[in-house]
Design an enzyme around this catalytic site. Sequence first.
Site: not given
Ligand SMILES: O=c1ccn([C@@H]2O[C@H](COP(=O)(O)O)[C@@H](O)[C@H]2O)c(=O)[nH]1
Length: 279
Positions: A96
Amino acid sequence: MESFGARLHRAVSERGPLCVGIDPHPGLLARWGLDDDVRGLDRFARTVTEALGDRVAVIKPQSAFFERFGSKGVAILESTIRQLRDAGSLVLLDVKRGDIGSTVAAYASAYLDPSSPVHVDAVTASPYLGVGALAPMFELAAEHGGGVFVLALTSNPEGAAVQRARTADGRTVAQTVIDEISQLNAGAQPLGSVGLVVGATIGDTGHDLSAVNGPLLAPGLGAQGATAADLRVVFGSALPAVLPSYSREVLGAGPDPDALRAAADRALTGCRAALAAGD
Ligand SMILES: O=c1ccn([C@@H]2O[C@H](COP(=O)(O)O)[C@@H](O)[C@H]2O)c(=O)[nH]1
């Protein structure tokens, strides 16, 4: 040079529409019987890479969980990226990044220049210093067949206050991001190389994603509460461009590699069904 959009399109055709994150949370390390240290991080990342690198289209290491361990963590991130690329998955580094243009140029060379030790197929980027400030990333990505996924409508509840605020012309901030990226991808075949991040948790927000012509990364599935069935509500007619993304939901099945593979297969089967419902 084959574009990232074309490479992603091929990877999804061959392996299916799925992105799995490598997010070595301290709690997951503990559940896997690993210490919360560099050795635990290395074992965790290697296990996911060996289990999924040869079958999942896109793997998304979350940089924060590697950076937490300083230079040794970043060294493990570098070797994880290499192993994933050798195994054949596309690597989307979730960092990001976003800044003024001259600094974005440095981020671009860090992640999108093939001579960099942390060169990946694609990165996530933040547009809150202006989409235009990300131009050096878009340019270097285009030069080297890389991709950029720009945050539009994030999966966390706090994002809405900023992203759905109205601009002077009445569009939301998110819609201005969506529209600028749509222009960048106009005419690209089979898919543009600049994607958007749109959370699977956000419901029907009324945003128009129909002209994006680029991949739509959908985090928020599983641990954050969204289900594959929610994809249809969030994305509507843009469903064919969606790349569903799971981290904890799949990682929680480890450390047994067969269990990790089975969890990824379940996620893929659910997403295939949900995405096909849009045909
Ligand atoms: O809007 C967003 C952008 C990035 N993320 C990232 O994706 C994963 C989600 O992890 P889970 O364990 O599936 O919840 C994480 O690395 C976030 O930083 C997001 O969740 N939402």
